[in-house]
Design a protein around this motif. Structure first.
Motif, PDB file in Angstrom:
ATOM      1  N   VAL A 209      -8.651   1.839   3.024  1.00 38.51           N
ATOM      2  CA  VAL A 209      -7.715   2.045   4.115  1.00 38.51           C
ATOM      3  C   VAL A 209      -8.466   2.246   5.425  1.00 38.51           C
TER       4      VAL A 209
ATOM      5  N   LEU B 235       0.866  -1.180   0.000  1.00 43.78           N
ATOM      6  CA  LEU B 235       0.000   0.000   0.000  1.00 43.78           C
ATOM      7  C   LEU B 235       0.900   1.226   0.000  1.00 43.78           C
TER       8      LEU B 235
ATOM      9  N   SER C  20       1.361   5.082   0.238  1.00 46.73           N
ATOM     10  CA  SER C  20       0.651   6.255   0.755  1.00 46.73           C
ATOM     11  C   SER C  20       0.891   7.442  -0.166  1.00 46.73           C
TER      12      SER C  20
END
Length: 404
Positions: free
Chosen positions: A365, A313, A315
């Motif tokens: 998320v 993931l 950001s």
């Protein structure tokens, strides 16, 4: 008893029995009707997927409803990839000169240092190289003396320039030949000074060019190996990184320096932290994917091996996104759901009955107790959802909450 009185008594008795039988039948019918109505209600809930609770029941179990809020959560790009090591941290051990393997000094999985002996190669052609080197060294002595003599004659004016130039050219040629032999011997791991003492050898060592772990050994003792053939590999995992595939639609959101959370797919989803340090400028294949490189910060003691698959993931910043409390989302059959208020109505006693229905969502998320959601079927902005107590409704929907 007289006959007229007997007739009256029998008539009254029959009427009494009929009355009792009628009451009993009506009671049975009423009881069966009640059971049928209860069963019908349960079947209706199962078929329609709608649950009904009164306001008192909602307060008792702590169910709270409200609108889907907008939260400032971290935006991420999901990518898949695998672990790899830089080219300078992986070495294929190959031979400059062919020969027979005389000794293998290491085992697979063994830690080695730079310059450590890995194997020994026997090669009879090396004897000729050393012989040519010693011949060139001896020839250099005569050529050097001849050059010195021509230099003295030239200084004294007794010699010719042509002889001096010929001696100088011969000296330079011999020196270049000796330098080439010495370089060739050093590449084979043989010190030229050792040969100068007359110690001619018929084998040469193979040493590790880096610190690392010995990988697959492809040769056996006594096997003949051609020049350029790799016999083993050494890998240094201290600088292991991750190569992620980011697709074209997300490429503009990914930048160098962004934080990355990795999860090892086949290792109980261990969490690893890293940062983007490079982005390729070309597509890898027809899938329009670009390789993004990320260094790993907490790689120590994780037993990371090149080739492990990871899910990452990336950001990319913060943005307002639809989100609900984490407790508002339930999972069933591998999918995520929330409960929405499907309507309300009053029962025969005047109490308000609230109707709830499951709606499938895709979660994103999760941060600070809230999770990003995207309904599979679009919901209107004024739709109320269950923010607290969703697990009770899920239990009731599966039959576990009837007694409660």
């Amino acid at each position: 008893m007289k006959r007229p009185q007997m007739k009256i008594f029998i008539t009254v008795l029959l009427l009494a029995c009929a009355t009792i039988a009628g009451c009993s039948g009506n009671a049975g019918k009423t009881e069966k009707t009640g059971e049928k109505e209860a069963t019908s209600t349960t079947e209706t809930e199962e078929k329609t997927g709608t649950l009904e609770l009164t306001e008192d029941q909602m307060q008792t179990v702590g169910i709270e409803t409200g609108l889907v809020g907008q939260r400032n959560l971290t935006s991420v790009v999901k990518a898949n990839g695998q672990l790899a090591v830089p080219p300078q941290n992986k070495a294929d051990i190959s031979l400059l000169s062919g020969g027979t393997i005389g000794k293998i000094s290491v085992l697979e999985g063994q830690q080695v240092r730079r310059g450590q002996l890995l194997a020994t190669i026997n090669n009879q052609d090396m004897i000729k190289i050393q012989q040519d080197y010693l011949t060139a060294k001896n020839s250099l002595i005569y050529v050097q003396q001849e050059f010195d003599r021509q230099s003295q004659l030239k200084e004294a004016g007794a010699g010719t320039g042509k002889s001096y130039q010929s001696a100088a050219a011969t000296l330079n040629t011999e020196q270049a030949r000796i330098t080439a032999y010495e370089s060739q011997l050093r590449q084979l791991g043989i010190a030229p000074g050792r040969i100068n003492n007359g110690n001619i050898v018929s084998s040469f060592p193979v040493v590790s060019p880096i610190n690392g772990t010995v990988g697959n050994i492809t040769a056996n003792l006594g096997a003949f190996v051609q020049p350029g053939t790799s016999i083993m590999e050494v890998v240094d995992n201290s600088s292991i990184h991750c190569d992620l595939t980011v697709f074209e639609k997300d490429l503009m959101r990914v930048k160098v320096g962004q934080k990355v959370n990795f999860q090892l797919t086949n290792q109980d989803n261990q969490n690893i932290i890293g940062v983007i340090n490079g982005i390729n400028k070309s597509f890898t294949n027809e899938s329009k994917g670009v390789i993004v490189h990320a260094v790993i910060h907490n790689a120590q003691n994780k037993n990371l091996i090149p080739g492990m698959y990871v899910t990452a993931l990336i950001s990319t910043g913060s943005e307002l996104t639809p989100a609900v409390p984490v407790d508002a989302v339930v999972r069933a059959e591998g999918k995520s759901f929330i409960f929405v208020v499907a309507g309300q109505e009053k029962d025969t006693e005047g109490k308000v009955q609230f109707k709830f229905k499951k709606a499938e969502v895709i979660t994103g998320v999760a941060e600070l107790g809230y999770v990003q959601i995207k309904p599979v079927d679009e919901l209107s902005p004024d739709t109320k959802v269950v923010l607290k107590g969703a697990f009770y409704l899920q239990s009731k929907a599966t039959g576990g909450g009837e007694e409660e």
